[in-house]
Scaffold this motif. Structure first.
Motif, mmCIF file in Angstrom:
data_model
loop_
_atom_site.group_PDB
_atom_site.id
_atom_site.type_symbol
_atom_site.label_atom_id
_atom_site.label_comp_id
_atom_site.label_asym_id
_atom_site.label_seq_id
_atom_site.Cartn_x
_atom_site.Cartn_y
_atom_site.Cartn_z
ATOM 1 N N ARG A 225 -1.712 -10.642 15.057
ATOM 2 C CA ARG A 225 -0.449 -9.983 14.783
ATOM 3 C C ARG A 225 -0.017 -10.287 13.362
ATOM 4 N N ASN B 66 2.465 -8.104 9.907
ATOM 5 C CA ASN B 66 3.553 -7.153 9.687
ATOM 6 C C ASN B 66 3.143 -5.710 9.946
ATOM 7 N N VAL C 92 -0.901 -5.008 15.427
ATOM 8 C CA VAL C 92 -1.047 -5.931 16.544
ATOM 9 C C VAL C 92 -2.345 -5.558 17.252
ATOM 10 N N ARG D 194 5.870 -3.352 23.704
ATOM 11 C CA ARG D 194 7.141 -3.100 23.012
ATOM 12 C C ARG D 194 8.228 -4.025 23.537
ATOM 13 N N LEU E 152 9.089 -4.888 19.606
ATOM 14 C CA LEU E 152 8.655 -3.994 18.534
ATOM 15 C C LEU E 152 8.799 -2.549 19.013
ATOM 16 N N LEU F 189 6.191 0.153 17.903
ATOM 17 C CA LEU F 189 4.778 -0.097 18.157
ATOM 18 C C LEU F 189 4.107 1.172 18.676
ATOM 19 N N THR G 53 2.658 -1.457 13.866
ATOM 20 C CA THR G 53 3.985 -1.990 14.150
ATOM 21 C C THR G 53 5.113 -1.074 13.715
ATOM 22 N N ARG G 54 4.836 -0.144 12.781
ATOM 23 C CA ARG G 54 5.880 0.741 12.264
ATOM 24 C C ARG G 54 5.356 2.160 12.201
#
Length: 312
Positions: A112, A114, A117, A143, A148, A151, A169-170
């Motif tokens: 994991r 930034n 994951v 999530r 997150l 995710l 993650t984003r």
């Protein structure tokens, strides 16, 4: 009589313009946020009064959601009793969760940071919501557990297949990692345990695989091959499989086709009815390694599952 509400700006009244804007908006992020790990459902309408259509299609619960201001058009406009949409327009609402049997296995996190994951998905857990599997999916559970909400999976594994699974993650990163898989720039190897071992094992299997809506099995058909799998026999009844394409159930179909169906496969060669709460016989197929050049950092990434198969 109140004037109908359109999911559009006041000066855009014509149905064609409303439809064009709905199509454009539908490509953007949903107007409702992720809630408790689950994003809103996207519903394409047939056209006309939205309240009447949703009530007819989904019953009184959907009507209550409209009247409660819980349904939004793609542009963020709240649907009410007078809203009219052109055919092909979309609305968003939170679905009512089905009753699901909990999948009693953890989801170990292999890595994991930034941006990504990477997890070791267990058998019996779908990658993301579909059909009767919603909350009991890797996406929704992660999530919630990791907090997150953005995710997203960069690729998918079958519900019955365990192993290495990559998430972003984003939302702004999702496309860059998904492109790696679309361009076949990701190295993937699987391990499998077969029911039988044929006398002759081809080094590569190529065929045309199709999956028809409403059917459980994918089928091989005559025509230009669209699926390719490299097969390495490891001894005993064990194999290492390297897919060069990513068709639905590709490895399971190809192993069955060479006379080596995978142990505990409930769909190949024949469909078996397995109770939802029966976790006693996991499919002996494991996504063992995942390797790629990270599009953000440029680093070479290499992840290995910590799981093993019966017979290893």
């Amino acid at each position: 009589m109140p004037r109908p509400t359109l999911c559009a700006r006041p000066h855009q009244r014509r149905a064609r313009r409303s439809l064009n804007r709905s199509r454009s908006s539908s490509r953007r992020e949903p107007p409702l946020p992720v809630r408790d790990g689950l994003g809103p459902a996207r519903v394409r309408v047939h056209g006309g009064p939205v309240l009447a259509e949703l009530t007819e299609r989904f019953g009184p619960d959907a009507r209550a959601k409209v009247l409660g201001g819980e349904v939004l058009c793609a542009d963020g406009t709240v649907v009410d009793a007078t809203t009219v949409l052109a055919p092909g327009g979309v609305v968003f609402l939170y679905r009512d969760l089905p009753v699901e049997v909990p999948v009693p296995f953890d989801i170990p996190v292999l890595h994991r940071d930034n941006d990504i994951v990477v997890v070791d998905k267990p058998h019996f857990l779908a990658t993301m919501p579909r059909g009767r599997h919603v909350a009991q999916t890797a996406l929704v559970r992660l999530r919630r557990e990791l907090q997150l909400p953005e995710l997203s999976p960069a690729h998918r594994l079958d519900r019955l297949t365990a192993g290495v699974l990559l998430f972003t993650t984003r939302r702004e990163l999702r496309g860059r990692y998904q492109t790696l898989f679309a361009r076949r720039e990701v190295g993937k190897t699987y391990l499998a345990v077969a029911q039988t071992v044929p006398e002759q094992i081809p080094a590569v299997v190529r065929s045309r695989i199709v999956k028809h809506r409403g059917t459980l099995q994918a089928l091989e058909e005559l025509g230009e091959p669209n699926a390719e799998t490299e097969i390495c026999y490891l001894g005993g009844n064990q194999f290492r499989l390297t897919p060069r394409t990513g068709r639905t159930h590709q490895l399971r179909v190809h192993m069955n086709a060479i006379g080596a169906p995978i142990v505990n496969d409930p769909w190949y060669p024949v469909v078996e009815d397995i109770a939802a709460e029966d976790f006693s016989a996991p499919l002996q197929l494991l996504a063992h390694t995942l390797e790629f050049d990270d599009p953000i950092s440029g680093r070479r990434r290499h992840f290995v599952s910590g799981r093993s198969l019966r017979g290893d």
